[in-house]
Design a protein around this motif. Sequence first.
Motif, PDB file in Angstrom:
ATOM      1  N   GLY A  51       0.821  -1.211   0.000  1.00  0.00           N
ATOM      2  CA  GLY A  51       0.000   0.000   0.000  1.00  0.00           C
ATOM      3  C   GLY A  51       0.848   1.251   0.000  1.00  0.00           C
ATOM      4  O   GLY A  51       0.573   2.216  -0.729  1.00  0.00           O
ATOM      5  N   THR A  55       0.902   3.814  -3.225  1.00  0.00           N
ATOM      6  CA  THR A  55       0.414   5.171  -3.031  1.00  0.00           C
ATOM      7  C   THR A  55       1.519   6.211  -3.112  1.00  0.00           C
ATOM      8  O   THR A  55       1.236   7.402  -3.181  1.00  0.00           O
ATOM      9  N   ILE A  58       1.423   6.116  -7.157  1.00  0.00           N
ATOM     10  CA  ILE A  58       0.115   6.647  -7.607  1.00  0.00           C
ATOM     11  C   ILE A  58       0.090   6.914  -9.117  1.00  0.00           C
ATOM     12  O   ILE A  58      -0.156   8.022  -9.579  1.00  0.00           O
ATOM     13  N   GLU A  61      -3.271   8.348 -10.770  1.00  0.00           N
ATOM     14  CA  GLU A  61      -3.530   9.726 -10.350  1.00  0.00           C
ATOM     15  C   GLU A  61      -2.545  10.697 -10.999  1.00  0.00           C
ATOM     16  O   GLU A  61      -2.941  11.739 -11.543  1.00  0.00           O
ATOM     17  N   PHE A 196      -2.662   2.946   8.083  1.00  0.00           N
ATOM     18  CA  PHE A 196      -3.027   4.076   7.229  1.00  0.00           C
ATOM     19  C   PHE A 196      -2.708   3.764   5.767  1.00  0.00           C
ATOM     20  O   PHE A 196      -3.506   4.062   4.865  1.00  0.00           O
ATOM     21  N   GLU A 197      -1.555   3.145   5.507  1.00  0.00           N
ATOM     22  CA  GLU A 197      -1.163   2.816   4.145  1.00  0.00           C
ATOM     23  C   GLU A 197      -2.067   1.742   3.550  1.00  0.00           C
ATOM     24  O   GLU A 197      -2.369   1.781   2.348  1.00  0.00           O
ATOM     25  N   ILE A 200      -5.149   3.549   2.472  1.00  0.00           N
ATOM     26  CA  ILE A 200      -4.907   4.338   1.265  1.00  0.00           C
ATOM     27  C   ILE A 200      -4.845   3.433   0.037  1.00  0.00           C
ATOM     28  O   ILE A 200      -5.285   3.816  -1.058  1.00  0.00           O
ATOM     29  N   LEU A 203      -8.387   2.896  -1.022  1.00  0.00           N
ATOM     30  CA  LEU A 203      -8.899   4.101  -1.678  1.00  0.00           C
ATOM     31  C   LEU A 203      -8.273   4.287  -3.058  1.00  0.00           C
ATOM     32  O   LEU A 203      -8.933   4.759  -3.992  1.00  0.00           O
ATOM     33  N   HIS A 204      -7.002   3.933  -3.175  1.00  0.00           N
ATOM     34  CA  HIS A 204      -6.281   4.031  -4.453  1.00  0.00           C
ATOM     35  C   HIS A 204      -6.957   3.173  -5.522  1.00  0.00           C
ATOM     36  O   HIS A 204      -7.159   3.614  -6.671  1.00  0.00           O
TER      37      HIS A 204
END
Length: 303
Positions: A51, A55, A58, A61, A196-197, A200, A203-204
């Motif tokens: 993760g 991220t 990314i 994104e 947290f990672e 993310i 969510l990624h």
Amino acid sequence: MSKPRLTSQIEGNDGIELRSIQTKRSDDNDLPRLGKKAVLKRNFGFMSILGFSCTVVITWEAFLIVFAPGFANGGPAGVIYGYIFVWIGTLCVFTTLAEASSMAPTSGGQYHGVALLSPPEYQKFLSYITGWFTVLGWQAFVASVGFLNGTMTQGLIILTDATYVPKPWHSVFLYWGIILFGVLVNTVVSSWLPKFEALILILHILGFFAVLLPLVILGPHAQPSEVFGTFINSGKWPTNTFSFFVGLLGNVYAFFGADGAIHMAEEIQDASVVVPRAIISSIILNSFMVSESHLHCSSALAT
């Protein structure tokens, strides 16, 4: 009949404990073998560092944020073929780095690998230069991420509030707010970072489909021949080939940071195995999370 199940359960638990002990021994032996002392807690496993790595890279994104230079210099065809070209090059480079990190799983990363692989008479000079290039690259990357997020946040405010008058110093304060948030997460609540990672990462992946599906269903679409066969040279460069290579900058930026897992090696359990797997997995996973759908839509709008 319950004894065999109980026995297999005990054997399974013993196997897990044995693997845990072997992993700890491997981690404990790696750093002293390289002349270093362990000072950090190993809180990251494979999924949390995957993760983290995904991220940091990314790709989808960053691809959407900085695809405009490639679209202007190369066109939709240049962006697609350039993406494949950059992805193959990135995979080749980081396959080598993954192998080096399996031999020397330290947070130094590239400079330590260069020192191990260079001829003895050039070790110090080459590792010194490599280390400084790595530091400067990451500093520039952090600055660019803060700037892009700050200006995107300001753009959202402009989009949603017609009375807002943008000022340059607003984006500067947004930039510093984003940088300070990153510092906060990595220092004050660093123990939460693995969880947290992992969040993310979810969510990624979900965010990719949240952007992809509206484009596919609701957006205008150009013909495939227009997308895969149209080259643009808006920069008026001498040749389309020159323009294509200028436009590669956006694709290169989309893969920047794939070495993030290497610099976390001393905080990862079973680092000599997990770090290489995380590097290659993040590059492959991110490579499939870029769609040409927005190029179909962008080409349709451009025409």
